[in-house]
Every structure is written in C-alpha cells, then in structure tokens.
Design a protein around this motif. Structure first.
Motif, PDB file in Angstrom:
ATOM      1  N   ASP A   1      -0.430   9.778  -7.657  1.00  0.00           N
ATOM      2  CA  ASP A   1      -0.290   8.234  -7.235  1.00  0.00           C
ATOM      3  C   ASP A   1       1.097   7.735  -7.613  1.00  0.00           C
ATOM      4  OD1 ASP A   1      -2.774   8.310  -6.054  1.00  0.00           O
ATOM      5  OD2 ASP A   1      -3.644   6.908  -7.350  1.00  0.00           O
TER       6      ASP A   1
ATOM      7  N   ARG B   1      -5.063  12.517 -10.178  1.00  0.00           N
ATOM      8  CA  ARG B   1      -4.886  11.568  -9.207  1.00  0.00           C
ATOM      9  C   ARG B   1      -4.004  10.601  -9.452  1.00  0.00           C
ATOM     10  NH1 ARG B   1     -10.546   9.751  -6.715  1.00  0.00           N
ATOM     11  NH2 ARG B   1     -10.704   8.910  -8.888  1.00  0.00           N
ATOM     12  N   ALA B   2      -4.018  10.279 -10.956  1.00  0.00           N
ATOM     13  CA  ALA B   2      -3.162   9.086 -11.409  1.00  0.00           C
ATOM     14  C   ALA B   2      -1.494   9.573 -11.320  1.00  0.00           C
ATOM     15  CB  ALA B   2      -3.507   8.767 -12.492  1.00  0.00           C
TER      16      ALA B   2
ATOM     17  N   ASN C   1       3.620   1.568 -15.877  1.00  0.00           N
ATOM     18  CA  ASN C   1       2.368   2.001 -15.550  1.00  0.00           C
ATOM     19  C   ASN C   1       1.514   1.632 -16.788  1.00  0.00           C
ATOM     20  OD1 ASN C   1       2.991   4.132 -13.286  1.00  0.00           O
ATOM     21  ND2 ASN C   1       4.434   4.387 -14.672  1.00  0.00           N
TER      22      ASN C   1
ATOM     23  N   ASP D   1       1.017  -1.265  -0.206  1.00  0.00           N
ATOM     24  CA  ASP D   1       0.039  -0.083  -0.157  1.00  0.00           C
ATOM     25  C   ASP D   1       0.888   1.281  -0.040  1.00  0.00           C
ATOM     26  OD1 ASP D   1      -2.310  -1.298   0.290  1.00  0.00           O
ATOM     27  OD2 ASP D   1      -2.173  -1.617   2.347  1.00  0.00           O
TER      28      ASP D   1
ATOM     29  N   ASN E   1      -8.045   2.278  -3.544  1.00  0.00           N
ATOM     30  CA  ASN E   1      -7.862   1.740  -4.849  1.00  0.00           C
ATOM     31  C   ASN E   1      -6.591   2.010  -5.496  1.00  0.00           C
ATOM     32  OD1 ASN E   1     -10.590   0.866  -4.938  1.00  0.00           O
ATOM     33  ND2 ASN E   1     -11.382   2.995  -5.141  1.00  0.00           N
ATOM     34  N   THR E   2      -5.665   1.818  -4.686  1.00  0.00           N
ATOM     35  CA  THR E   2      -4.157   1.909  -5.270  1.00  0.00           C
ATOM     36  C   THR E   2      -3.331   0.613  -4.709  1.00  0.00           C
ATOM     37  OG1 THR E   2      -3.398   3.126  -3.293  1.00  0.00           O
ATOM     38  CG2 THR E   2      -4.351   4.472  -5.469  1.00  0.00           C
TER      39      THR E   2
ATOM     40  N   LYS F   1      -8.248   6.375  -2.229  1.00  0.00           N
ATOM     41  CA  LYS F   1      -6.903   6.048  -2.141  1.00  0.00           C
ATOM     42  C   LYS F   1      -6.667   4.479  -1.749  1.00  0.00           C
ATOM     43  CE  LYS F   1      -4.986  10.643  -1.154  1.00  0.00           C
ATOM     44  NZ  LYS F   1      -3.963  11.608  -0.218  1.00  0.00           N
TER      45      LYS F   1
ATOM     46  N   LEU G   1       2.167  -0.392 -10.977  1.00  0.00           N
ATOM     47  CA  LEU G   1       1.312   0.594 -10.004  1.00  0.00           C
ATOM     48  C   LEU G   1      -0.104   0.498 -10.458  1.00  0.00           C
ATOM     49  CD1 LEU G   1       0.979   2.766  -7.860  1.00  0.00           C
ATOM     50  CD2 LEU G   1       1.459   4.553  -9.794  1.00  0.00           C
ATOM     51  N   TYR G   2      -0.781   0.323  -9.544  1.00  0.00           N
ATOM     52  CA  TYR G   2      -2.626   0.329  -9.752  1.00  0.00           C
ATOM     53  C   TYR G   2      -2.839   1.670  -9.341  1.00  0.00           C
ATOM     54  CZ  TYR G   2      -7.289  -0.688 -10.427  1.00  0.00           C
ATOM     55  OH  TYR G   2      -8.499  -0.787 -10.889  1.00  0.00           O
ATOM     56  N   TYR G   3      -3.268   2.548 -10.095  1.00  0.00           N
ATOM     57  CA  TYR G   3      -3.322   4.064  -9.685  1.00  0.00           C
ATOM     58  C   TYR G   3      -5.077   4.415  -9.733  1.00  0.00           C
ATOM     59  CZ  TYR G   3      -3.163   4.241 -14.854  1.00  0.00           C
ATOM     60  OH  TYR G   3      -3.237   4.286 -15.873  1.00  0.00           O
ATOM     61  N   ARG G   4      -5.312   5.542  -9.082  1.00  0.00           N
ATOM     62  CA  ARG G   4      -6.624   5.935  -9.113  1.00  0.00           C
ATOM     63  C   ARG G   4      -7.148   6.312 -10.349  1.00  0.00           C
ATOM     64  NH1 ARG G   4      -6.592  10.315  -4.709  1.00  0.00           N
ATOM     65  NH2 ARG G   4      -4.508  10.351  -5.457  1.00  0.00           N
TER      66      ARG G   4
END
Length: 309
Positions: A167, A163-164, A122, A89, A104-105, A102, A153-156
C-alpha cells in the motif's frame, strides 16, 4: 440544525461553526461532513466502543492527549472546509472489486505550498491497526503548517505486513502520477514512520517501490523513523533520522542505534536522538522530553534535499 446549518453533531458551537470537544462522540466525529466517507479511518475500530466519547478513546493510549486530539480534529475540519485537506483512494474501483480489502485504504492529503516537496507519514499499530490520530496526522499538520505537502496513509492490516508495504508503494506511485494535480514536487520527498510505520518507511527507503509490486520511482532523500525494532539496511539507504525514548520496552533504542551506525559507516548522513524517560508511542512528543523532535527532523530533511525548491 447546528449553527453551521448542518445536522446536529452534539458539538459545541463557537463563531458559527461546529467544534469537536473531548466530549464529542466518536460516531459523530466519523459522521462529520468535512470527512466524507473517510471519517472511519480516523480511529482504530478495535479501540472504539458504542457511544464512546473522544476523551474515553484517548485514555487507551500512552500519552492520553485528548485535548490535542480535539484540537487536531478541529484543525482538520477547518482545513477540509477550505479545501486544504483532501481524501483520496489509491486503488481503482476495479481493484477494490477484485480485492475488497483494498477498500480499507486511504490517503489524506494535507496541502502545503504549491510546488513544495512532499512527505508521507505512516502510523504504527503492529500491523493490526493504524493509529493515524496518534502517529501521522499530527506530523502532517505540522509539516503542512511549515509549507510542505504531507500525506497520511491508512494501509491494510492483519494478517501480515506485506500488504501494508504494498500500500505504501502504491501510495508513492499514486502521488507521482498525480503530482501535477496535487501541486507537489516529486523531488526531495521524504518518508516518515512510527513503530510499524517506521518499518514501512525504512523498507521502501532501502528497497524501493518495485520490490513491492509497483514500478520503480526515485527513492526518498530522507527517511524519518520513530521507535521501531527494524534492523535491515543496505549500502544505498537514504539519509536517516531516528527518534526514540530510553524507556521504550517495545523498541530497544540500542537496536536502532546499531542500524543507524551501520548506515553511517557507509558514508550516509544520519542523526540519532535518544530522549530520557520517554516510552513507546510518543507521537510528536508534546509534554515529554521528546517535544520538539519534529523540528530537528524537518531540519535534517532540509539539509539532505538535493535542490532548493
């Protein structure tokens, strides 16, 4: 119980282990104990239907590499069970409490050689979803196989792209802060991205982490971009590698070429590869004219490293 002693996952058993096949249900892959609570990030929820098999999920994407998806997922299970794939996380519990999105990351760490440089990959998805299995997990598997440390990375997503970018900036600072724990070098790192993910990699390469709310850290020594319409650049952009197909109706290769030429005009190292007959979303390019492009990208990164690790 399955032959690994776990709750059945409706998978085939070989050599005493559960194996993911093209006929494994997505819900069972997500529930695989090797992925813990992070299995939900492996698939784009917008494309998952109740009871869907892996082969049906794969048919929705350009190359439909369902056998490769199964192979990569099995490799991930094996790596996770050996402690060579770990999940992290990037935000604290308090940060996620204040901003539930957040949660969802996630940062997937594919361990390479201790002390080796790292790359952050990414995936794309037009900032509406994140295609890890298509456009960053395969890259990380190959990079870690070569001995490099690699993060996906799993980003918003949705709404907006800001927001990406935040992140990715947070993920980079997180890696720097935990470099000793991870066993990675913070020198000579690279940023990789496809489509929307390439915009993220290029922007962080151009402007750095402080622009997106994090403390400033050194810029990457290389940015690797696949098929994107990103045009912004600065006089201080890192060495940049581009891979794109000439049949891409989303990211016009001419746009990418103009940007690369502008960076090169500043005296910065660049390489541009255009692949005939290849469209958008080719990932690592297996079965296309772009197959093997990742070898050229890694070689470019290595040439631009400032020291030998």
């Amino acid at each position: 119980m399955d032959c690994a002693g776990r709750r059945p996952l409706r998978n085939v058993c070989e050599s005493g282990k559960a194996v993911i096949t093209v006929e494994t249900k997505i819900s069972d892959i997500i529930a695989n104990p090797a992925f813990g609570k992070y299995g939900r990030f492996l698939f784009m929820p917008e494309f998952v239907k109740r009871g869907m098999w892996l082969k049906d999920y794969a048919t929705q994407f350009p190359l439909n590499n369902q056998a490769l998806y199964a192979r990569d997922l099995n490799r991930m299970v094996e790596l996770a069970e050996r402690g060579m794939l770990t999940f992290h996380d990037i935000y604290t519990a308090e940060e996620k409490r204040r901003d539930p999105d957040k949660a969802n990351t996630a940062l997937l760490f594919f361990h390479g050689k201790s002390g080796a440089p790292f790359a952050v990959a990414n995936a794309g998805g037009a900032f509406y979803y994140v295609g890890l299995l298509q456009e960053s997990i395969p890259h990380c598997l190959e990079l870690s196989r070569r001995g490099y440390n690699a993060f996906a990375l799993y980003y918003r997503v949705n709404p907006g792209w800001e927001r990406a970018y935040e992140d990715l900036a947070r993920a980079l600072v997180y890696i720097f802060d935990h470099a000793v724990e991870f066993g990675v070098s913070t020198e000579n790192y690279s940023l990789w991205g496809a489509s929307a993910g390439a915009r993220m990699a290029a922007s962080l390469g151009s402007y750095g982490t402080s622009r997106y709310g994090e403390r400033e850290i050194p810029k990457p020594v290389t940015v690797v971009m696949q098929y994107t319409g990103h045009t912004e650049h600065t006089k201080d952009d890192p060495p940049t590698f581009v891979a794109v197909g000439d049949n891409d109706w989303i990211a016009d290769w001419r746009v990418m070429k103009r940007r690369v030429d502008a960076i090169a005009a500043e005296g910065t190292a660049t390489e541009f590869y255009l692949y005939p007959g290849v469209g958008h979303g080719f990932g690592i390019g297996t079965g296309t004219a772009a197959e093997g492009w990742i070898n050229d990208a890694i070689a470019f990164w290595e040439r631009n490293m400032k020291s030998i690790y």
